[in-house]
Design a protein around this motif. Structure first.
Motif, short mmCIF file in Angstrom:
data_model
loop_
_atom_site.label_atom_id
_atom_site.label_comp_id
_atom_site.label_asym_id
_atom_site.label_seq_id
_atom_site.Cartn_x
_atom_site.Cartn_y
_atom_site.Cartn_z
N ASN A 158 0.83 -1.21 0.00
CA ASN A 158 0.00 0.00 0.00
C ASN A 158 0.86 1.26 0.00
O ASN A 158 0.53 2.25 -0.67
CB ASN A 158 -0.93 0.00 1.21
CG ASN A 158 -2.12 -0.93 1.01
OD1 ASN A 158 -2.45 -1.26 -0.11
ND2 ASN A 158 -2.72 -1.34 2.12
N LEU B 40 3.89 1.57 -1.26
CA LEU B 40 4.48 1.72 -2.59
C LEU B 40 3.47 2.22 -3.61
O LEU B 40 3.80 3.04 -4.48
CB LEU B 40 5.09 0.39 -3.05
CG LEU B 40 6.38 -0.02 -2.34
CD1 LEU B 40 6.82 -1.41 -2.80
CD2 LEU B 40 7.48 1.00 -2.63
N LYS B 41 2.24 1.74 -3.50
CA LYS B 41 1.19 2.20 -4.41
C LYS B 41 0.92 3.69 -4.21
O LYS B 41 0.77 4.45 -5.17
CB LYS B 41 -0.09 1.40 -4.18
CG LYS B 41 -1.17 1.70 -5.22
CD LYS B 41 -2.46 0.96 -4.91
CE LYS B 41 -2.28 -0.52 -5.13
NZ LYS B 41 -3.57 -1.25 -5.02
N THR B 42 0.91 4.11 -2.95
CA THR B 42 0.69 5.52 -2.64
C THR B 42 1.85 6.37 -3.15
O THR B 42 1.65 7.45 -3.72
CB THR B 42 0.53 5.71 -1.13
OG1 THR B 42 -0.54 4.88 -0.68
CG2 THR B 42 0.22 7.14 -0.79
N LEU B 43 3.06 5.89 -2.98
CA LEU B 43 4.23 6.65 -3.45
C LEU B 43 4.26 6.73 -4.98
O LEU B 43 4.77 7.70 -5.53
CB LEU B 43 5.51 5.99 -2.93
CG LEU B 43 5.79 6.20 -1.44
CD1 LEU B 43 7.03 5.43 -1.03
CD2 LEU B 43 5.95 7.68 -1.13
N ARG B 44 3.73 5.73 -5.66
CA ARG B 44 3.66 5.79 -7.12
C ARG B 44 2.63 6.80 -7.60
O ARG B 44 2.78 7.39 -8.67
CB ARG B 44 3.33 4.41 -7.69
CG ARG B 44 4.56 3.68 -8.15
CD ARG B 44 4.20 2.44 -8.92
NE ARG B 44 3.90 1.41 -7.92
CZ ARG B 44 3.04 0.41 -8.11
NH1 ARG B 44 2.40 0.32 -9.24
NH2 ARG B 44 2.83 -0.46 -7.17
N LEU B 45 1.58 7.01 -6.82
CA LEU B 45 0.53 7.95 -7.22
C LEU B 45 0.87 9.40 -6.90
O LEU B 45 0.29 10.31 -7.48
CB LEU B 45 -0.79 7.58 -6.53
CG LEU B 45 -1.47 6.31 -7.03
CD1 LEU B 45 -2.71 6.03 -6.20
CD2 LEU B 45 -1.83 6.43 -8.49
N PRO C 92 3.54 11.45 -7.59
CA PRO C 92 3.97 12.34 -8.69
C PRO C 92 2.82 12.69 -9.64
O PRO C 92 2.71 13.83 -10.08
CB PRO C 92 5.05 11.53 -9.42
CG PRO C 92 5.51 10.53 -8.43
CD PRO C 92 4.35 10.24 -7.56
N ARG C 93 1.96 11.73 -9.92
CA ARG C 93 0.84 12.01 -10.81
C ARG C 93 -0.12 13.00 -10.16
O ARG C 93 -0.60 13.92 -10.82
CB ARG C 93 0.11 10.70 -11.12
CG ARG C 93 -0.95 10.87 -12.18
CD ARG C 93 -1.67 9.58 -12.48
NE ARG C 93 -0.73 8.56 -12.90
CZ ARG C 93 -1.02 7.28 -13.02
NH1 ARG C 93 -2.23 6.86 -12.75
NH2 ARG C 93 -0.12 6.41 -13.42
#
Length: 64
Positions: A7, A9-14, A16-17
């Motif tokens: 979770n 990592l998913k948050t950290l990927r979102l 920048p967007r």
């Protein structure tokens, strides 16, 4: 523990967007005070000369 890391990592990927979308949406709002501060940035159209066509059009529409 793996679920928490997934979770995160998913948050950290979102992030920048989300930051890019927020920047694009807030740019016009932040640019307004800058444009109002400069009085020389107003673009005005040249004044149109009056031809009197409106009166002729009004009379012709009333007769028809």
């Amino acid at each position: 523990m793996n679920r928490i890391v997934a979770n995160a990592l998913k948050t950290l990927r979102l992030l920048p967007r989300a930051a890019l979308i927020l920047t694009v949406l807030s740019a016009p709002v932040l640019a307004v005070p800058t444009m109002r501060a400069d009085a020389g940035s107003t673009i005005e159209a040249p004044a149109m000369k009056k031809n009197g066509v409106g009166f002729v059009l009004l009379v012709s529409l009333r007769r028809g």
